[in-house]
Design a protein around this motif. Structure first.
Motif, short mmCIF file in Angstrom:
data_model
loop_
_atom_site.label_atom_id
_atom_site.label_comp_id
_atom_site.label_asym_id
_atom_site.label_seq_id
_atom_site.Cartn_x
_atom_site.Cartn_y
_atom_site.Cartn_z
N PHE A 86 121.80 5.92 44.71
CA PHE A 86 122.25 4.97 45.73
C PHE A 86 121.43 5.14 47.01
CE2 PHE A 86 125.04 3.73 49.25
CZ PHE A 86 125.27 2.41 48.89
N LYS A 87 121.19 6.37 47.41
CA LYS A 87 120.40 6.62 48.62
C LYS A 87 118.95 6.20 48.44
CE LYS A 87 123.23 10.19 50.64
NZ LYS A 87 123.32 11.55 51.14
N LEU A 88 118.38 6.39 47.26
CA LEU A 88 117.00 5.97 47.03
C LEU A 88 116.85 4.46 47.02
CD1 LEU A 88 115.81 8.48 44.29
CD2 LEU A 88 115.07 8.36 46.67
N ILE A 89 117.84 3.77 46.48
CA ILE A 89 117.79 2.31 46.42
C ILE A 89 117.94 1.71 47.81
CG2 ILE A 89 119.04 0.28 45.62
CD1 ILE A 89 119.60 1.84 43.04
N ASN A 90 118.84 2.24 48.62
CA ASN A 90 119.13 1.67 49.93
C ASN A 90 118.38 2.36 51.07
OD1 ASN A 90 120.93 -0.20 48.90
ND2 ASN A 90 122.57 1.29 48.88
N LYS A 91 117.26 2.99 50.74
CA LYS A 91 116.50 3.72 51.74
C LYS A 91 115.79 2.75 52.67
CE LYS A 91 112.83 7.12 52.06
NZ LYS A 91 111.84 7.86 51.30
N SER A 92 115.96 2.93 53.97
CA SER A 92 115.23 2.12 54.94
C SER A 92 114.06 2.95 55.48
CB SER A 92 116.13 1.67 56.07
OG SER A 92 116.65 2.78 56.75
N SER A 93 113.02 2.27 55.88
CA SER A 93 111.83 2.99 56.31
C SER A 93 112.02 3.58 57.69
CB SER A 93 110.62 2.06 56.31
OG SER A 93 110.77 1.10 57.33
N LEU A 94 111.24 4.60 58.00
CA LEU A 94 111.31 5.25 59.29
C LEU A 94 110.92 4.30 60.41
CD1 LEU A 94 111.73 7.84 60.91
CD2 LEU A 94 109.34 8.39 60.50
N LYS A 95 109.92 3.46 60.14
CA LYS A 95 109.47 2.50 61.15
C LYS A 95 110.60 1.55 61.53
CE LYS A 95 105.92 -0.97 62.01
NZ LYS A 95 104.76 -1.68 61.46
N THR A 96 111.33 1.06 60.56
CA THR A 96 112.47 0.17 60.83
C THR A 96 113.53 0.87 61.65
OG1 THR A 96 112.04 -0.90 58.70
CG2 THR A 96 114.15 -1.35 59.74
N GLU A 97 113.83 2.10 61.30
CA GLU A 97 114.83 2.87 62.03
C GLU A 97 114.43 3.08 63.48
OE1 GLU A 97 117.84 4.03 61.14
OE2 GLU A 97 117.67 3.14 59.15
N VAL A 98 113.15 3.42 63.71
CA VAL A 98 112.68 3.66 65.07
C VAL A 98 112.72 2.38 65.89
CG1 VAL A 98 110.65 4.30 66.43
CG2 VAL A 98 111.29 5.66 64.45
N LEU A 99 112.29 1.26 65.30
CA LEU A 99 112.31 -0.01 66.02
C LEU A 99 113.74 -0.44 66.37
CD1 LEU A 99 109.56 -2.04 64.12
CD2 LEU A 99 109.47 -1.16 66.45
N GLU A 100 114.65 -0.29 65.45
CA GLU A 100 116.05 -0.65 65.72
C GLU A 100 116.64 0.24 66.81
OE1 GLU A 100 118.12 -0.51 62.01
OE2 GLU A 100 117.21 -2.38 61.29
N SER A 101 116.32 1.52 66.80
CA SER A 101 116.82 2.42 67.84
C SER A 101 116.25 2.05 69.20
CB SER A 101 116.45 3.87 67.51
OG SER A 101 117.06 4.28 66.34
N ILE A 158 127.95 16.60 38.43
CA ILE A 158 126.55 16.21 38.20
C ILE A 158 126.42 14.69 38.21
CG2 ILE A 158 124.71 16.17 36.47
CD1 ILE A 158 125.52 19.02 35.75
N ILE A 159 127.33 13.99 37.57
CA ILE A 159 127.29 12.53 37.55
C ILE A 159 127.44 11.97 38.95
CG2 ILE A 159 128.52 10.47 36.76
CD1 ILE A 159 129.09 12.04 34.15
N ALA A 160 128.35 12.53 39.74
CA ALA A 160 128.56 12.06 41.12
C ALA A 160 127.32 12.28 41.97
CB ALA A 160 129.77 12.77 41.73
N VAL A 161 126.68 13.43 41.81
CA VAL A 161 125.46 13.72 42.58
C VAL A 161 124.34 12.77 42.18
CG1 VAL A 161 123.66 15.45 42.91
CG2 VAL A 161 126.05 16.11 43.07
N LEU A 162 124.18 12.50 40.90
CA LEU A 162 123.14 11.58 40.44
C LEU A 162 123.37 10.17 40.98
CD1 LEU A 162 122.55 12.76 36.77
CD2 LEU A 162 121.06 13.07 38.74
N PHE A 163 124.62 9.69 40.97
CA PHE A 163 124.92 8.38 41.53
C PHE A 163 124.61 8.35 43.02
CE2 PHE A 163 127.55 7.34 37.76
CZ PHE A 163 127.05 6.07 37.53
#
Length: 55
Positions: free
Chosen positions: A24-39, A15-20
């Motif tokens: 971590f994924k929520l903090i380092n989330k990049s927007s879809l627009k950024t991903e599409v532009l980079e691609s 449970i602790i590992a899943v919460l971390f």
């Protein structure tokens, strides 16, 4: 003590590992627009490099 409760201890660690991982994924989330532009930029650069190699 450890032999009796190894399932609970493992479950708590899981449970602790899943919460971390989620935080971590929520903090380092990049927007879809950024991903599409980079691609799109990557694909254009790759296409231009392929065109220069063929010529």
């Amino acid at each position: 003590m450890l032999a009796k409760n190894w399932k609970q201890i493992g479950f708590i660690i899981l449970i602790i590992a899943v919460l971390f991982n989620i935080t971590f994924k929520l903090i380092n989330k990049s927007s879809l627009k950024t991903e599409v532009l980079e691609s799109a930029e990557y694909m254009l650069e790759r296409e231009q490099s392929n065109n220069t190699i063929e010529k």
